[in-house]
Design a protein around this motif. Sequence first.
Motif, PDB file in Angstrom:
ATOM      1  N   GLY A 156      -5.877   9.155   5.235  1.00  0.00           N
ATOM      2  CA  GLY A 156      -4.580   8.507   5.386  1.00  0.00           C
ATOM      3  C   GLY A 156      -4.655   6.996   5.482  1.00  0.00           C
ATOM      4  N   ILE A 157      -5.773   6.426   5.043  1.00  0.00           N
ATOM      5  CA  ILE A 157      -5.947   4.967   5.023  1.00  0.00           C
ATOM      6  C   ILE A 157      -6.207   4.534   3.575  1.00  0.00           C
ATOM      7  CG2 ILE A 157      -6.739   4.799   7.409  1.00  0.00           C
ATOM      8  CD1 ILE A 157      -9.618   4.756   6.379  1.00  0.00           C
ATOM      9  N   ALA A 158      -6.184   3.236   3.332  1.00  0.00           N
ATOM     10  CA  ALA A 158      -6.387   2.725   1.972  1.00  0.00           C
ATOM     11  C   ALA A 158      -7.709   3.224   1.406  1.00  0.00           C
ATOM     12  CB  ALA A 158      -6.375   1.202   1.966  1.00  0.00           C
ATOM     13  N   LEU A 217       0.845  -1.200   0.000  1.00  0.00           N
ATOM     14  CA  LEU A 217       0.000   0.000   0.000  1.00  0.00           C
ATOM     15  C   LEU A 217       0.878   1.246   0.000  1.00  0.00           C
ATOM     16  CD1 LEU A 217      -2.951   0.862   0.001  1.00  0.00           C
ATOM     17  CD2 LEU A 217      -2.852   0.892   2.490  1.00  0.00           C
ATOM     18  N   ARG A 218       0.807   2.001  -1.127  1.00  0.00           N
ATOM     19  CA  ARG A 218       1.619   3.200  -1.315  1.00  0.00           C
ATOM     20  C   ARG A 218       0.829   4.463  -1.004  1.00  0.00           C
ATOM     21  NH1 ARG A 218       1.981   0.628  -6.380  1.00  0.00           N
ATOM     22  NH2 ARG A 218       1.106   2.503  -7.346  1.00  0.00           N
ATOM     23  N   GLU A 219       1.532   5.556  -0.832  1.00  0.00           N
ATOM     24  CA  GLU A 219       0.924   6.837  -0.476  1.00  0.00           C
ATOM     25  C   GLU A 219      -0.172   7.262  -1.454  1.00  0.00           C
ATOM     26  OE1 GLU A 219       2.449  11.197   0.950  1.00  0.00           O
ATOM     27  OE2 GLU A 219       3.545  10.244  -0.698  1.00  0.00           O
ATOM     28  N   GLU A 220       0.053   7.065  -2.760  1.00  0.00           N
ATOM     29  CA  GLU A 220      -0.932   7.487  -3.748  1.00  0.00           C
ATOM     30  C   GLU A 220      -2.171   6.601  -3.771  1.00  0.00           C
ATOM     31  OE1 GLU A 220       2.210   6.547  -4.385  1.00  0.00           O
ATOM     32  OE2 GLU A 220       2.332   5.344  -6.189  1.00  0.00           O
ATOM     33  N   MET A 221      -2.227   5.576  -2.913  1.00  0.00           N
ATOM     34  CA  MET A 221      -3.383   4.693  -2.805  1.00  0.00           C
ATOM     35  C   MET A 221      -4.240   5.029  -1.592  1.00  0.00           C
ATOM     36  SD  MET A 221      -1.430   1.148  -3.541  1.00  0.00           S
ATOM     37  CE  MET A 221      -0.926   0.639  -5.171  1.00  0.00           C
ATOM     38  N   PHE A 223     -16.064  -3.982   3.726  1.00  0.00           N
ATOM     39  CA  PHE A 223     -14.845  -3.461   4.338  1.00  0.00           C
ATOM     40  C   PHE A 223     -14.950  -3.664   5.839  1.00  0.00           C
ATOM     41  CE2 PHE A 223     -15.433  -0.983   0.418  1.00  0.00           C
ATOM     42  CZ  PHE A 223     -14.228  -1.261  -0.216  1.00  0.00           C
ATOM     43  N   LEU A 224     -13.941  -4.315   6.421  1.00  0.00           N
ATOM     44  CA  LEU A 224     -13.986  -4.685   7.829  1.00  0.00           C
ATOM     45  C   LEU A 224     -13.005  -3.904   8.689  1.00  0.00           C
ATOM     46  CD1 LEU A 224     -14.137  -8.498   7.105  1.00  0.00           C
ATOM     47  CD2 LEU A 224     -16.050  -7.001   7.723  1.00  0.00           C
ATOM     48  N   SER A 225     -11.894  -3.487   8.097  1.00  0.00           N
ATOM     49  CA  SER A 225     -10.845  -2.788   8.830  1.00  0.00           C
ATOM     50  C   SER A 225     -10.065  -1.939   7.832  1.00  0.00           C
ATOM     51  CB  SER A 225      -9.918  -3.809   9.503  1.00  0.00           C
ATOM     52  OG  SER A 225      -8.872  -3.177  10.196  1.00  0.00           O
ATOM     53  N   SER A 226      -9.406  -0.912   8.314  1.00  0.00           N
ATOM     54  CA  SER A 226      -8.635  -0.032   7.431  1.00  0.00           C
ATOM     55  C   SER A 226      -7.220  -0.559   7.241  1.00  0.00           C
ATOM     56  CB  SER A 226      -8.545   1.370   8.042  1.00  0.00           C
ATOM     57  OG  SER A 226      -9.829   1.908   8.202  1.00  0.00           O
ATOM     58  N   ALA A 227      -6.714  -0.399   6.028  1.00  0.00           N
ATOM     59  CA  ALA A 227      -5.314  -0.721   5.742  1.00  0.00           C
ATOM     60  C   ALA A 227      -4.521   0.571   5.795  1.00  0.00           C
ATOM     61  CB  ALA A 227      -5.181  -1.384   4.375  1.00  0.00           C
ATOM     62  N   LEU A 228      -3.281   0.475   6.265  1.00  0.00           N
ATOM     63  CA  LEU A 228      -2.442   1.647   6.507  1.00  0.00           C
ATOM     64  C   LEU A 228      -1.269   1.708   5.543  1.00  0.00           C
ATOM     65  CD1 LEU A 228      -2.446   1.264  10.388  1.00  0.00           C
ATOM     66  CD2 LEU A 228      -3.906   2.773   9.002  1.00  0.00           C
ATOM     67  N   PRO A 229      -0.718   2.888   5.347  1.00  0.00           N
ATOM     68  CA  PRO A 229       0.412   3.042   4.421  1.00  0.00           C
ATOM     69  C   PRO A 229       1.546   2.081   4.744  1.00  0.00           C
ATOM     70  CG  PRO A 229      -0.195   5.163   5.392  1.00  0.00           C
ATOM     71  CD  PRO A 229      -1.037   4.124   6.043  1.00  0.00           C
ATOM     72  N   GLY A 230       2.103   1.475   3.704  1.00  0.00           N
ATOM     73  CA  GLY A 230       3.240   0.576   3.864  1.00  0.00           C
ATOM     74  C   GLY A 230       2.863  -0.859   4.155  1.00  0.00           C
ATOM     75  N   GLU A 231       1.606  -1.121   4.492  1.00  0.00           N
ATOM     76  CA  GLU A 231       1.222  -2.496   4.794  1.00  0.00           C
ATOM     77  C   GLU A 231       1.191  -3.333   3.514  1.00  0.00           C
ATOM     78  OE1 GLU A 231      -1.268  -2.595   8.842  1.00  0.00           O
ATOM     79  OE2 GLU A 231      -2.448  -1.921   7.114  1.00  0.00           O
ATOM     80  N   LEU A 232       1.431  -4.622   3.683  1.00  0.00           N
ATOM     81  CA  LEU A 232       1.377  -5.562   2.573  1.00  0.00           C
ATOM     82  C   LEU A 232      -0.014  -6.184   2.549  1.00  0.00           C
ATOM     83  CD1 LEU A 232       2.974  -6.974   0.283  1.00  0.00           C
ATOM     84  CD2 LEU A 232       3.379  -8.829   1.919  1.00  0.00           C
ATOM     85  N   LEU A 233      -0.733  -5.945   1.448  1.00  0.00           N
ATOM     86  CA  LEU A 233      -2.055  -6.538   1.284  1.00  0.00           C
ATOM     87  C   LEU A 233      -1.912  -7.860   0.551  1.00  0.00           C
ATOM     88  CD1 LEU A 233      -4.262  -3.491   0.225  1.00  0.00           C
ATOM     89  CD2 LEU A 233      -3.494  -4.187   2.504  1.00  0.00           C
ATOM     90  N   THR A 234      -2.707  -8.831   0.964  1.00  0.00           N
ATOM     91  CA  THR A 234      -2.760 -10.132   0.306  1.00  0.00           C
ATOM     92  C   THR A 234      -4.211 -10.425  -0.015  1.00  0.00           C
ATOM     93  OG1 THR A 234      -0.835 -10.946   1.535  1.00  0.00           O
ATOM     94  CG2 THR A 234      -2.272 -12.608   0.539  1.00  0.00           C
ATOM     95  N   ALA A 235      -4.459 -10.868  -1.240  1.00  0.00           N
ATOM     96  CA  ALA A 235      -5.802 -11.293  -1.648  1.00  0.00           C
ATOM     97  C   ALA A 235      -5.730 -12.769  -2.008  1.00  0.00           C
ATOM     98  CB  ALA A 235      -6.297 -10.484  -2.834  1.00  0.00           C
ATOM     99  N   ASP A 251       1.922  -8.644  12.129  1.00  0.00           N
ATOM    100  CA  ASP A 251       0.526  -8.729  12.547  1.00  0.00           C
ATOM    101  C   ASP A 251      -0.364  -8.637  11.314  1.00  0.00           C
ATOM    102  OD1 ASP A 251       1.253  -8.810  15.245  1.00  0.00           O
ATOM    103  OD2 ASP A 251       1.239  -6.625  15.397  1.00  0.00           O
ATOM    104  N   THR A 252      -1.278  -9.600  11.170  1.00  0.00           N
ATOM    105  CA  THR A 252      -2.164  -9.661  10.005  1.00  0.00           C
ATOM    106  C   THR A 252      -3.606  -9.585  10.461  1.00  0.00           C
ATOM    107  OG1 THR A 252      -0.562 -11.053   8.847  1.00  0.00           O
ATOM    108  CG2 THR A 252      -2.799 -11.058   8.002  1.00  0.00           C
ATOM    109  N   ARG A 253      -4.413  -8.834   9.680  1.00  0.00           N
ATOM    110  CA  ARG A 253      -5.834  -8.759   9.986  1.00  0.00           C
ATOM    111  C   ARG A 253      -6.629  -8.746   8.689  1.00  0.00           C
ATOM    112  NH1 ARG A 253      -3.552  -4.321   9.795  1.00  0.00           N
ATOM    113  NH2 ARG A 253      -4.472  -2.379   9.092  1.00  0.00           N
ATOM    114  N   LEU A 254      -7.843  -9.266   8.771  1.00  0.00           N
ATOM    115  CA  LEU A 254      -8.752  -9.263   7.637  1.00  0.00           C
ATOM    116  C   LEU A 254      -9.285  -7.846   7.455  1.00  0.00           C
ATOM    117  CD1 LEU A 254     -10.265 -11.086   5.573  1.00  0.00           C
ATOM    118  CD2 LEU A 254     -12.078 -11.290   7.296  1.00  0.00           C
ATOM    119  N   ILE A 255      -9.136  -7.278   6.242  1.00  0.00           N
ATOM    120  CA  ILE A 255      -9.642  -5.922   6.017  1.00  0.00           C
ATOM    121  C   ILE A 255     -10.877  -5.886   5.125  1.00  0.00           C
ATOM    122  CG2 ILE A 255      -7.424  -4.803   6.455  1.00  0.00           C
ATOM    123  CD1 ILE A 255      -7.341  -4.360   3.319  1.00  0.00           C
ATOM    124  N   ALA A 256     -11.091  -6.921   4.296  1.00  0.00           N
ATOM    125  CA  ALA A 256     -12.268  -6.926   3.435  1.00  0.00           C
ATOM    126  C   ALA A 256     -12.567  -8.338   2.940  1.00  0.00           C
ATOM    127  CB  ALA A 256     -12.062  -5.998   2.238  1.00  0.00           C
TER     128      ALA A 256
END
Length: 160
Positions: free
Chosen positions: A49-51, A40-44, A87-99, A125-130
């Motif tokens: 300030g969240i995804a 997750l990059r800044e332009e996303m 959408f269940l939780s917010s993703a933050l800058p720099g986090e690695l998303l996995t689908a 730490d991993t959490r379900l975001i969507a």
Amino acid sequence: MKDTDVRPAHPILELDHASRWLGIDVVQLADGHATITMRLREEMLNGFGIAHGGMVFAFADSAFALACNPVGETDTITVASGVDINFLSSALPGELLTAVANRRASAGRSGLYDIAITAANDDGDTRLIAEFRGRSRTVPNRRSQPSGNAPNNQSEERNA
């Protein structure tokens, strides 16, 4: 998939400029399954300030497309006929998303796929975001038809 990749992991990625811009890496592909990652990059990010939800949706949609379209199939393509996302939780800058996309059912030209999207921080730490559920429809691939012989299926593709 990175811009430096010579050959994408799946042929549909060859012309997929959106997935390239997202920075998607293909981790695993199998019939009815795909696992992909994206940093997750800044332009996303949105104004909070969240995804941005659209970025998470596009990411899940790429996993959906990869799971729906078997490598080597050229006469047909499988497209979305409808999707839902929660959408269940917010993703933050720099986090690695996995689908992780998995086919749940298929009947004729229709299919049902579930995609779980998680976010992992640098501590692991991993959490379900969507959760994304996609309904698919298989239609003729107009690009594989000889010029001038494409089936007149415009209304079907619009509704697929």
